[in-house]
Design a protein around this motif. Structure first.
Motif, PDB file in Angstrom:
ATOM      1  N   LYS A  71       2.090   1.822  -3.563  1.00  0.00           N
ATOM      2  CA  LYS A  71       1.001   2.335  -4.395  1.00  0.00           C
ATOM      3  C   LYS A  71       0.741   3.816  -4.098  1.00  0.00           C
ATOM      4  O   LYS A  71       0.486   4.599  -5.006  1.00  0.00           O
ATOM      5  CB  LYS A  71      -0.283   1.540  -4.149  1.00  0.00           C
ATOM      6  CG  LYS A  71      -0.361   0.235  -4.926  1.00  0.00           C
ATOM      7  CD  LYS A  71      -1.516  -0.625  -4.473  1.00  0.00           C
ATOM      8  CE  LYS A  71      -2.845   0.022  -4.405  1.00  0.00           C
ATOM      9  NZ  LYS A  71      -3.413   0.858  -5.339  1.00  0.00           N
ATOM     10  N   GLN A  72       0.789   4.164  -2.838  1.00  0.00           N
ATOM     11  CA  GLN A  72       0.533   5.548  -2.440  1.00  0.00           C
ATOM     12  C   GLN A  72       1.662   6.470  -2.860  1.00  0.00           C
ATOM     13  O   GLN A  72       1.428   7.538  -3.440  1.00  0.00           O
ATOM     14  CB  GLN A  72       0.361   5.626  -0.928  1.00  0.00           C
ATOM     15  CG  GLN A  72       0.203   7.040  -0.375  1.00  0.00           C
ATOM     16  CD  GLN A  72       0.146   7.031   1.146  1.00  0.00           C
ATOM     17  OE1 GLN A  72      -0.418   6.124   1.751  1.00  0.00           O
ATOM     18  NE2 GLN A  72       0.731   8.051   1.768  1.00  0.00           N
ATOM     19  N   ILE A 113       3.125  -4.868  -8.685  1.00  0.00           N
ATOM     20  CA  ILE A 113       3.682  -3.969  -7.670  1.00  0.00           C
ATOM     21  C   ILE A 113       5.077  -4.432  -7.256  1.00  0.00           C
ATOM     22  O   ILE A 113       6.012  -3.628  -7.164  1.00  0.00           O
ATOM     23  CB  ILE A 113       2.750  -3.915  -6.441  1.00  0.00           C
ATOM     24  CG1 ILE A 113       1.453  -3.185  -6.786  1.00  0.00           C
ATOM     25  CG2 ILE A 113       3.441  -3.214  -5.260  1.00  0.00           C
ATOM     26  CD1 ILE A 113       0.402  -3.257  -5.694  1.00  0.00           C
ATOM     27  N   PHE A 121      -7.864  -3.118   0.061  1.00  0.00           N
ATOM     28  CA  PHE A 121      -6.642  -3.633  -0.556  1.00  0.00           C
ATOM     29  C   PHE A 121      -5.985  -4.633   0.389  1.00  0.00           C
ATOM     30  O   PHE A 121      -5.587  -5.736  -0.010  1.00  0.00           O
ATOM     31  CB  PHE A 121      -5.695  -2.478  -0.877  1.00  0.00           C
ATOM     32  CG  PHE A 121      -4.392  -2.896  -1.489  1.00  0.00           C
ATOM     33  CD1 PHE A 121      -4.247  -2.970  -2.864  1.00  0.00           C
ATOM     34  CD2 PHE A 121      -3.297  -3.222  -0.693  1.00  0.00           C
ATOM     35  CE1 PHE A 121      -3.032  -3.352  -3.437  1.00  0.00           C
ATOM     36  CE2 PHE A 121      -2.094  -3.610  -1.243  1.00  0.00           C
ATOM     37  CZ  PHE A 121      -1.963  -3.673  -2.618  1.00  0.00           C
ATOM     38  N   THR A 178      -2.009  -7.977  -9.805  1.00  0.00           N
ATOM     39  CA  THR A 178      -1.722  -6.637  -9.318  1.00  0.00           C
ATOM     40  C   THR A 178      -0.551  -6.664  -8.348  1.00  0.00           C
ATOM     41  O   THR A 178       0.373  -5.829  -8.430  1.00  0.00           O
ATOM     42  CB  THR A 178      -2.962  -6.038  -8.623  1.00  0.00           C
ATOM     43  OG1 THR A 178      -4.009  -5.887  -9.570  1.00  0.00           O
ATOM     44  CG2 THR A 178      -2.645  -4.680  -7.999  1.00  0.00           C
ATOM     45  N   LYS A 196      -7.804   1.615   1.170  1.00  0.00           N
ATOM     46  CA  LYS A 196      -6.588   0.968   1.661  1.00  0.00           C
ATOM     47  C   LYS A 196      -6.926  -0.303   2.429  1.00  0.00           C
ATOM     48  O   LYS A 196      -6.231  -1.313   2.319  1.00  0.00           O
ATOM     49  CB  LYS A 196      -5.806   1.933   2.556  1.00  0.00           C
ATOM     50  CG  LYS A 196      -5.203   3.121   1.821  1.00  0.00           C
ATOM     51  CD  LYS A 196      -4.414   4.017   2.750  1.00  0.00           C
ATOM     52  CE  LYS A 196      -3.171   3.339   3.265  1.00  0.00           C
ATOM     53  NZ  LYS A 196      -2.317   4.251   4.045  1.00  0.00           N
ATOM     54  N   SER A 202       0.821  -1.206   0.000  1.00  0.00           N
ATOM     55  CA  SER A 202       0.000   0.000   0.000  1.00  0.00           C
ATOM     56  C   SER A 202       0.854   1.254   0.000  1.00  0.00           C
ATOM     57  O   SER A 202       0.540   2.241  -0.675  1.00  0.00           O
ATOM     58  CB  SER A 202      -0.931  -0.019   1.218  1.00  0.00           C
ATOM     59  OG  SER A 202      -1.766   1.118   1.244  1.00  0.00           O
TER      60      SER A 202
END
Length: 295
Positions: A31-32, A237, A187, A233, A184, A28
């Motif tokens: 991604k952020q 990442i 996720f 996904t 979040k 996370s």
């Protein structure tokens, strides 16, 4: 797709180095903002916890201890009795956490513990723990996908019905804006769903988020095609993280969440300069902290 999956004991009980892995919090983070990921997972810069984060850690600890009791003892009064001993245990392990309470002000500590008690009261308004027998609480899980991506994390609670359906439960005590916080959180829950699916061969029947601040819950039922897409996904990442790790090119991504970031002073978006890149960490840049798991 071949999968090598195991449910393991916590990392502190296992000898030797572990392979690099992806946790839901670090995924996370990337991604952020890739630079945030670097600060946390590569540079490993310590962040000062907030009282809200510590309160979440305390509530998680109490709920774990509550479910270790016999059913008849899982009552509100007993949960409140667990608060002080749990805080003593946590602060003994991490004495720096007490620095949030200047001069160990008893009134400030009492008020803070009381606010954790309010979250527990809200929890009891959402479900009766005396009617539940979770299979596991604070379960450490780890799996390796066929692509070689290793996933690991901690699940707040796993419930298994007599008919075999799996429910994954996560307690939320943080104060993030709901639309961002829920994205979040979901996720994170899909991450756990993938890991448990690969560990057990069963798609979890329900992913349940329990928001203890307002007594609301959010339930979601994933399916296998969705989890396969989510696997891809996670693989994407991880490949992006590895590319950034080879070059040191972890770029900042300015967003509304920057207002909650501890790293503005070293972020180029705010006129700062990151420290010299130390190189890709070995063996393990993927570990979550207790504070990560409390949000």
């Amino acid at each position: 797709m071949s999968v090598n999956a195991t449910e393991e004991s916590p990392p502190e009980n296992r000898p030797g180095p572990r392979r690099p892995a992806l946790s839901p919090s670090r995924a996370s983070d990337f991604k952020q903002c890739p630079l945030l990921y670097r600060f946390r997972a590569v540079d490993r810069i310590q962040e000062a916890p907030s009282k809200a984060q510590l309160r979440g850690t305390l509530v998680h600890s109490v709920l774990e201890k509550l479910f270790a009791l016999p059913r008849e003892e899982r009552v509100t009064e007993r949960a409140h009795e667990l608060l002080r001993p749990a805080w003593t245990e946590l602060s003994t392990d991490r004495p720096e956490w007490t620095e949030l309470f200047p001069d160990d002000d008893p009134a400030a500590v009492d008020a803070w513990v009381g606010s954790a008690g309010e979250l527990l009261d809200n929890y009891f308004g959402m479900e009766d723990p005396a009617r539940l027998d979770p299979e596991a609480c604070e379960l450490h899980v780890e799996t390796e996908l066929g692509s070689g991506v290793r996933l690991r994390g901690y699940v707040d609670r796993v419930d298994v019905a007599p008919t075999g359906e799996i429910r994954v439960v996560d307690y939320k005590t943080g104060a993030a804006p709901r639309e961002i916080g829920e994205a979040k959180a979901m996720f994170q829950m899909k991450f756990y769903a993938v890991v448990l699916w690969r560990l057990r061969g069963i798609v979890p029947h329900q992913l349940k988020l329990m928001y203890l601040t307002d007594g609301q819950s959010l339930a979601y039922t994933p399916d296998e095609p969705e989890l396969r897409r989510f696997e891809r996904t996670l693989e994407a990442i991880w490949q992006a993280i590895l590319r950034a790790g080879r070059t040191g090119d972890f770029r900042p991504n300015r967003s509304k969440l920057c207002g909650w970031c501890d790293h503005q002073s070293r972020c180029p978006e705010f006129g700062g300069t990151p420290p010299e890149y130390p190189g890709w960490p070995e063996p393990d840049p993927g570990e979550e902290t207790a504070l990560d798991r409390a949000d």
